[in-house]
Design a protein around this motif. Structure first.
Motif: not given
Length: 164
Positions: A55, A57, A68
């Motif tokens: 992930h 950001f 997340t």
């Protein structure tokens, strides 16, 4: 010497005559069936598949907390049990995962919070320990952390120059 040989001979005679029972008569067929089923299932493992394994950001301000959610699915043939989730640093905290077994086909999730520490490109690894065949799966988070505007750069002190 004769006593030792006679004693060993008597011990062997007792040992050979004591084992005359047929061991196959003592086997319980129900136990054999249960053991065969257990052995057949021992080759089946759960498998963990993540919807995203990393992930991003994006760009965040320094010291700005972000979080997340990582979602995973048990794509294997046995119940999935997560025993631990740990991060590579104390600034990243995984939490809220289920300790209960996850049946094949079911979906689970956990939250990862990052406190925004560091500078420039930051990447953190989260290790998920479970009963899969590998035993460990990893996901990552990354961000570009802007420098903290409040931490002013200290001006260089002027060095005194000696005049001659």
């Amino acid at each position: 010497m004769k006593k030792i040989i006679l004693g060993l001979g008597a011990l062997c005679l007792i040992a050979f005559t004591a084992c005359k029972e047929d061991a196959s008569k003592k086997v319980n067929e129900e136990n054999v069936t249960v053991a065969a089923e257990r052995d057949a299932n021992s080759s089946k493992f759960p498998e963990m598949s993540f919807t995203e394994s990393e992930h991003d950001f994006g760009t965040i301000e320094s010291k700005t907390p972000v979080e997340t959610v990582f979602e995973y699915k048990n794509t294997g043939e046995a119940p999935l049990v997560i025993t631990n989730i740990a991060s590579s640093c104390g600034c990243t905290v995984p939490q809220d995962w289920s300790k209960a077994p996850l049946a094949p086909g079911e979906v689970g999730k956990f939250t990862v919070k990052f406190n925004g520490s560091g500078a420039n490109n930051v990447t953190k690894t989260i290790t998920v320990t479970s009963n899969t065949e590998k035993g460990r799966d990893m996901v990552k988070i990354k961000a570009f952390v802007k420098p903290d505007p409040n931490s002013a750069v200290k001006p260089k002190l002027a060095t005194p120059q000696i005049q001659s």
